[in-house]
Design a protein around this motif. Structure first.
Motif, PDB file in Angstrom:
ATOM      1  N   ASP A  15     -20.899 -81.597  51.430  1.00 32.70           N
ATOM      2  CA  ASP A  15     -22.111 -81.760  50.533  1.00 32.70           C
ATOM      3  C   ASP A  15     -22.161 -80.611  49.530  1.00 32.70           C
ATOM      4  O   ASP A  15     -21.095 -80.031  49.237  1.00 32.70           O
ATOM      5  N   TYR A  37     -18.068 -84.338  42.707  1.00 37.20           N
ATOM      6  CA  TYR A  37     -18.867 -84.596  43.966  1.00 37.20           C
ATOM      7  C   TYR A  37     -20.161 -85.093  43.653  1.00 37.20           C
ATOM      8  O   TYR A  37     -20.724 -86.297  44.025  1.00 37.20           O
ATOM      9  N   ASN A  41     -21.999 -89.374  43.585  1.00 38.71           N
ATOM     10  CA  ASN A  41     -23.498 -89.518  44.064  1.00 38.71           C
ATOM     11  C   ASN A  41     -24.445 -90.090  43.015  1.00 38.71           C
ATOM     12  O   ASN A  41     -25.192 -90.853  43.432  1.00 38.71           O
ATOM     13  N   ASN A  46     -27.588 -91.669  44.420  1.00 36.64           N
ATOM     14  CA  ASN A  46     -27.858 -90.956  45.793  1.00 36.64           C
ATOM     15  C   ASN A  46     -28.516 -89.734  45.174  1.00 36.64           C
ATOM     16  O   ASN A  46     -28.438 -89.032  44.199  1.00 36.64           O
ATOM     17  N   THR A  52     -20.418 -86.439  51.198  1.00 35.98           N
ATOM     18  CA  THR A  52     -19.362 -87.384  50.751  1.00 35.98           C
ATOM     19  C   THR A  52     -18.324 -87.202  51.626  1.00 35.98           C
ATOM     20  O   THR A  52     -18.108 -86.102  51.984  1.00 35.98           O
ATOM     21  N   VAL A  70     -20.054 -98.290  47.653  1.00 37.43           N
ATOM     22  CA  VAL A  70     -19.468 -96.870  47.501  1.00 37.43           C
ATOM     23  C   VAL A  70     -18.929 -96.381  46.135  1.00 37.43           C
ATOM     24  O   VAL A  70     -18.995 -97.408  45.277  1.00 37.43           O
ATOM     25  N   TYR A 112     -13.764 -87.718  45.734  1.00 37.22           N
ATOM     26  CA  TYR A 112     -14.733 -87.912  46.543  1.00 37.22           C
ATOM     27  C   TYR A 112     -15.534 -89.311  46.705  1.00 37.22           C
ATOM     28  O   TYR A 112     -15.477 -89.934  45.642  1.00 37.22           O
ATOM     29  N   ALA A 114     -18.374 -91.250  47.704  1.00 37.01           N
ATOM     30  CA  ALA A 114     -19.869 -91.426  48.138  1.00 37.01           C
ATOM     31  C   ALA A 114     -20.289 -92.896  48.727  1.00 37.01           C
ATOM     32  O   ALA A 114     -19.486 -93.667  48.296  1.00 37.01           O
ATOM     33  N   GLY A 118     -25.534 -91.430  51.404  1.00 34.42           N
ATOM     34  CA  GLY A 118     -24.903 -90.145  51.934  1.00 34.42           C
ATOM     35  C   GLY A 118     -24.588 -90.870  53.603  1.00 34.42           C
ATOM     36  O   GLY A 118     -24.949 -91.757  54.028  1.00 34.42           O
TER      37      GLY A 118
END
Lengths: 281, 228
Positions: A15, A37, A41, A46, A52, A70, A112, A114, A118
């Motif tokens: 994270d 990242y 998200n 998110n 992630t 996702v 990443y 996500a 999460g």
């Protein structure tokens, strides 16, 4: 639940990092490229601290045992959902039984994944980032089953794309002065800023080492605190960029500090890449 | 932001930078994320990338002499150590190298009040000052692949305890049954910078007994309050 059919090269839950425990010797950890990242998200809607799955060089093959959504971001072009190519930076609707193959990254280092809400793994010291001796494992392995949230159909509609600045891909990396910067004489500073520096193959979540440059060197210092982005110079002329999993103290001269953006930018460079450092104030 | 001095390894000055760190933490809880200390430096990280001018101005004017008449309360921790070749694989070799008996080496290592300067290298790893000159030993050329948690070692002018299993280049002379890093506790590290450590030699029976108590969760490390 998501099952890892294969683990990939080095895949871990990350994270935004573990902050406020550096004085206990606990590293920050967290996603190597925070920008990608955040992008993953953000596209899903998110919170910005949702864990992630960070994939390094070779991503895993995942089997989903629950419906979810996702998004994959980072230096990856496409992946395969049930053998059909799907793009990154897009919301992918997943049904129970689906298989997502992230595969090899053609360029760059990190991607990443996500997932809606999460990964709800245990928080340890205010973070879910995997790190040796803090979480029970420092990466995920084949056969692991990761928990996911049950899909809330009212999940917030995304649409924040425009707010995410793309990661600079240029070879120019912006830096500021480190505490021991002025231990370098003018000649060494000139070498530092007027020449390219090549990344060695010794790259991991703790640090990225550059090829040794015999014209550069700095004396060791009495151990002092370091953070991700601190650039050390060894007596033998090796530049080391400390990355997210870096120890909290070090004995090499801290000549430069990467800016928050440049840590992300450097994280995505591969062995052999040449970079130029640009000093900003 | 990095604050650096050049007084070297100096307990009185070090105490002042710890006082400064406490002072900064107390006065700027909303801005400061963490303050890590070294022997002669502080590294302050902020919650926001951009600092306001007042903080810049305050940091420019920092003067350690404010803390000249410091009165501090610290702890002196008594750490039991089983010095023996069965848990200290380098004890015999090191004594031979120093041309002393293992008994003298143990006596020398356990005769000192070590100051904890800071935690680094590994979670809960204390950097201790005060190792007798006679025991200074360069680190191994090739680090050992695995040193177990609790191992007490000597590296250069320093001595320390491995809080977790780790590769390491120090010479291992014994082992403590005490846990230096316990992730399951709200405060995973019991000591703080500025505290003192004294190593107390124990025999195998005591080692096993304390180890049992530690595992059962009812061992209390002996400590003394030092008022200075």
């Amino acid at each position: 639940m998501i099952e890892l059919i294969t683990s990939g090269w080095h895949t871990s839950l990350q994270d935004n990092g573990r902050f406020g425990f550096q004085h206990l010797g606990i590293p920050e950890a967290g996603a190597m490229d925070q920008q990608s990242y955040r992008r993953a998200n953000q596209i899903l809607g998110n919170d910005m601290h949702c864990a992630t799955l960070e994939c390094m060089l070779q991503g895993p093959i995942l089997k989903f045992w629950a419906a979810t959504v996702v998004c994959v971001s980072g230096t990856i072009e496409k992946m395969y959902l049930n053998d059909i190519a799907v793009p990154k930076d897009t919301i992918l609707t997943i049904n129970s039984g689906d298989i997502l193959k992230i595969g090899q990254l053609k360029a760059g280092v990190f991607a990443y994944l996500a997932v809606a809400g999460g990964f709800p793994t245990q928080e340890i010291f205010a973070s879910r980032s995997q790190y040796l001796n803090i979480t029970s494992n420092h990466k995920v392995k084949r056969g692991d089953k990761l928990p996911v949230n049950s899909l809330d159909l009212t999940f917030s509609q995304p649409g924040h794309y425009a707010r995410i600045i793309p990661l600079p891909t240029s070879s120019t990396i912006q830096v500021i002065r480190g505490p021991e910067f002025d231990q370098l004489n003018q000649a060494k500073k000139a070498i530092l800023f007027n020449h390219t520096h090549q990344l060695s193959s010794d790259l991991n979540r703790m640090g990225y080492r550059f090829e040794i440059n015999k014209d550069l060197a700095a004396k060791e210092i009495i151990s002092a605190p370091v953070i991700p982005g601190t650039m050390q110079l060894t007596p033998s002329g090796q530049l080391i960029a400390l990355m997210r999993d870096a120890q909290t103290t070090g004995g090499y001269a801290r000549i430069l500090q990467l800016t928050p953006t440049s840590i992300n930018q450097l994280a995505q460079k591969r062995a052999g890449s040449e970079v130029i450092f640009e000093l900003i104030d | 932001m990095s604050l650096d001095w050049s007084f070297g390894i100096e307990p009185k000055m070090h105490q002042k930078i710890l006082a400064l760190a406490d002072d900064l933490r107390t006065r700027h809880p909303k801005q400061i994320r963490d303050i890590a200390s070294g022997y002669q430096s502080l590294l302050v990280t902020f919650k926001n990338d951009f600092l306001n001018d007042d903080i810049h101005e305050e940091f420019r004017k920092i003067d350690l002499s404010r803390f000249n008449n410091l009165s501090v309360n610290t702890n002196r921790w008594f750490i039991p150590v089983y010095y023996h070749e069965s848990v200290g694989q380098d004890l015999k070799l090191l004594a031979e190298e120093k041309k002393m008996s293992t008994e003298d080496l143990i006596r020398s290592h356990s005769s000192v009040h070590y100051r904890i300067y800071f935690t680094g290298f590994l979670p809960g790893f204390p950097y201790l000052g005060g190792l007798p000159k006679l025991l200074h030993t360069p680190r191994k050329q090739t680090p050992a692949l695995s040193i177990s948690a609790g191992s007490v070692g000597i590296g250069g002018a320093q001595t320390g305890i491995y809080p977790v299993n780790s590769p390491g280049g120090w010479h291992i002379i014994g082992k403590t049954p005490v846990r230096l890093f316990d992730i399951h506790k709200a405060e995973p590290v019991f000591f703080k910078a500025g505290d003192e450590i004294i190593f107390e030699p124990i025999d195998k029976d005591a080692y096993l007994q304390i180890k049992g108590a530690v595992n059962a969760g009812h061992y209390e490390i002996r400590k003394e309050l030092i008022h200075d």
